[in-house]
Design a protein around this motif. Structure first.
Motif, mmCIF file in Angstrom:
data_model
loop_
_atom_site.group_PDB
_atom_site.id
_atom_site.type_symbol
_atom_site.label_atom_id
_atom_site.label_comp_id
_atom_site.label_asym_id
_atom_site.label_seq_id
_atom_site.Cartn_x
_atom_site.Cartn_y
_atom_site.Cartn_z
ATOM 1 N N UNK A 83 0.801 -1.226 0.000
ATOM 2 C CA UNK A 83 0.000 0.000 0.000
ATOM 3 C C UNK A 83 0.830 1.270 0.000
ATOM 4 N N UNK A 84 1.957 1.269 0.709
ATOM 5 C CA UNK A 84 2.799 2.461 0.734
ATOM 6 C C UNK A 84 3.378 2.751 -0.646
ATOM 7 N N UNK A 85 3.752 1.700 -1.368
ATOM 8 C CA UNK A 85 4.270 1.889 -2.723
ATOM 9 C C UNK A 85 3.171 2.376 -3.661
ATOM 10 N N UNK A 86 1.961 1.860 -3.486
ATOM 11 C CA UNK A 86 0.833 2.318 -4.289
ATOM 12 C C UNK A 86 0.529 3.786 -4.021
ATOM 13 N N UNK A 87 0.679 4.204 -2.771
ATOM 14 C CA UNK A 87 0.411 5.597 -2.414
ATOM 15 C C UNK A 87 1.443 6.536 -3.017
ATOM 16 N N UNK A 88 2.629 6.019 -3.337
ATOM 17 C CA UNK A 88 3.691 6.849 -3.923
ATOM 18 C C UNK A 88 3.793 6.684 -5.438
ATOM 19 N N UNK A 89 2.897 5.908 -6.042
ATOM 20 C CA UNK A 89 2.899 5.682 -7.494
ATOM 21 C C UNK A 89 4.195 5.042 -7.969
ATOM 22 N N UNK A 122 -9.501 4.664 -4.224
ATOM 23 C CA UNK A 122 -8.848 4.307 -2.966
ATOM 24 C C UNK A 122 -7.693 5.270 -2.687
ATOM 25 N N UNK A 123 -7.701 5.857 -1.502
ATOM 26 C CA UNK A 123 -6.630 6.728 -1.033
ATOM 27 C C UNK A 123 -5.782 5.920 -0.058
ATOM 28 N N UNK A 124 -4.728 5.267 -0.567
ATOM 29 C CA UNK A 124 -3.907 4.414 0.300
ATOM 30 C C UNK A 124 -3.184 5.242 1.361
ATOM 31 N N UNK A 125 -2.725 6.443 0.991
ATOM 32 C CA UNK A 125 -2.039 7.275 1.981
ATOM 33 C C UNK A 125 -2.995 7.763 3.058
ATOM 34 N N UNK A 126 -4.255 7.993 2.676
ATOM 35 C CA UNK A 126 -5.239 8.474 3.631
ATOM 36 C C UNK A 126 -5.957 7.375 4.380
ATOM 37 N N UNK A 127 -5.820 6.126 3.902
ATOM 38 C CA UNK A 127 -6.382 4.991 4.621
ATOM 39 C C UNK A 127 -7.852 4.733 4.390
#
Length: 482
Positions: A83-89, A122-127
């Motif tokens: 998820x962290x990698x997805x949030x950073x593209x 989906x906002x992975x950084x925002x949860x």
């Protein structure tokens, strides 16, 4: 003080005026006079606390860098990645990853069939997931930025997502890979530095086959192209000094004439109205290769190679009113609306059979050596009666002139410039819903009238929503310095 002009009332001298206050010490009123040397205090910087403004400034919708406005990218979700990698593209192509990092953009992931909706972001950084239209604007957790760039093919992120976001956000799409993608992102990050596109010389190219009311090219020429040219040439216009109108009612609006006008003017704004190529229906590969190309007065499609051989977009913005000028969807939003064997139904079904995709002209221009800033075009066809209301022939295209002349040519980002064009969608859909309710509770003539109104409202709403921006929605034509 300097004596006032004869007949003018004298301005009071603050240093000589008594000043009363609403303070109370238990005795005499608290009064006084300004110091004779009150200039030092008056001219010192005015501050309240640490902020120099008494009232917080309203967020400027032009300023996508403001965290209250925000810019973000919508990417396909990739199951199984961190998820962290997805949030950073991190899985995105290098130019998109670089763009996100440079702009500190919000990364949202398109997810189909989320359980409580047919799709969500989906906002992975925002949860969590965003409720799209009802989400608060901004760049914070679980906020939906006002400016959104969809990166992906219509097969990966359907056109319907862009349609749904158009009325509530400022949305563009990129469907480029490899060197064309890198060229576009480089130009975007450098704001088309060194662009030779000329603000003063827009080009309008409008085919008119002279078919009267039964030919939509005449309506497009009369309701879009000619009024826009009139706005550019009206008295008092100071900056647009050399517009060129390739008017199909007066000259041959061919591909060669368009290429000549582009090469001669290097315009910052290009506007074209024409039929869009949607054939051959029996050869899907050829159909995709020519999909949406503008069709000239000589009935020949105008391909990107013909134009790019003599001209580079170099930061221009192109508005094209033509069937499928931006791309095609599958299935068509209008499937089942027309008689099965009618020419319209055959074209809708034939184009849909070739698959959803972005048209070749905008892809070529956005990925050119000196790329286009943005392309505004259509997915699906448009119809004569969504441009002119049948009962009273009222023209409904005025918002195009407002978007292009009053907003885009005044330096607004293309997404913000086009926003008024999408404003009626909510009202049209509300009117559609009420007409459907009336139809279900009425009989005979009242039901027929309600059905007609529901049809018109739904088609017109779809027509507006399916006008899309290709390229980044923050792209803007710079105004000349005065």
């Amino acid at each position: 003080m300097t004596p006032p002009a004869t007949g003018a009332p004298a301005a009071p001298d603050p240093a000589g005026l008594p000043v009363a206050t609403d303070a109370f010490t238990g005795g005499a009123p608290v009064t006084g006079r300004f110091a004779t040397d009150h200039a030092r205090w008056t001219l010192a910087s005015a501050t309240v606390g640490e902020h120099p403004m008494l009232v917080p400034a309203e967020a400027d919708p032009w300023e996508w860098r403001d965290e209250r406005i925000g810019w973000g990218v919508v990417l396909p979700d990739v199951p199984g990645l961190d998820p962290a990698a997805l949030a950073r593209a991190e899985d995105a192509p290098e130019p998109i990853h670089r763009l996100v990092q440079d702009r500190h953009g919000r990364v949202l992931r398109y997810r189909a069939d989320s359980g409580y909706a047919d799709w969500t972001l989906r906002d992975y950084a925002g949860g969590g997931d965003l409720l799209t239209a009802a989400s608060p604007p901004g760049s914070g957790p679980l906020q939906l930025p006002m400016y959104l760039l969809i990166y992906g093919t219509p097969a990966e992120i359907p056109w319907q997502i862009q349609y749904a976001l158009n009325p509530v956000r400022l949305v563009g799409r990129l469907d480029l890979t490899g060197e064309p993608l890198a060229r576009y992102v480089d130009a975007l990050l450098n704001d088309w530095a060194g662009s030779g596109a000329r603000y003063e010389a827009p080009v309008i190219w409008s085919v008119d086959h002279g078919g009267g009311e039964q030919d939509i090219t005449t309506l497009m020429r009369d309701s879009i192209a000619a009024p826009l040219h009139a706005l550019f040439t009206e008295e008092g216009e100071q900056d647009i000094t050399a517009p060129e109108f390739v008017d199909g009612s007066a000259v041959e609006a061919t591909g060669a004439a368009l290429a000549d006008a582009l090469a001669r003017n290097s315009p910052a704004l290009v506007v074209t109205t024409s039929h869009g190529m949607t054939g051959p229906l029996d050869d899907p590969e050829k159909l995709r290769a020519g999909l949406g190309l503008p069709v000239g007065q000589d009935l020949a499609p105008v391909g990107p190679g013909e134009l790019l051989a003599r001209w580079q977009p170099d930061g221009a913005i192109w508005f094209a009113r033509a069937c499928c000028s931006a791309g095609a969807d599958s299935p068509s939003a209008y499937h089942g609306l027309f008689e099965a064997e009618s020419p319209v139904a055959r074209v809708l079904d034939g184009v849909a059979a070739a698959g959803a995709g972005v048209a070749p002209l905008p892809r070529a221009l956005l990925g050119a050596d000196r790329p286009l800033r943005a392309f505004v075009g259509q997915v699906e066809p448009t119809f004569n009666w969504t441009m002119s209301f049948p009962p009273n022939r009222q023209e409904l295209t005025g918002a195009i002139g407002t978007a292009l002349r009053d907003r885009l040519c005044n330096g607004r980002p293309v997404g913000l410039a086009m926003a008024p064009y999408f404003d009626p969608i909510g009202s049209l859909l509300l009117r559609y819903t009420r007409a459907v309710g009336t139809y279900g509770s009425s009989v005979r003539e009242a039901a027929r009238t309600a059905l007609d109104l529901a049809l018109y409202s739904k088609v017109t709403a779809y027509d507006r929503a399916a006008t899309v921006i290709l390229g980044d929605p923050t792209a803007a034509v710079p105004r000349p310095a005065r």
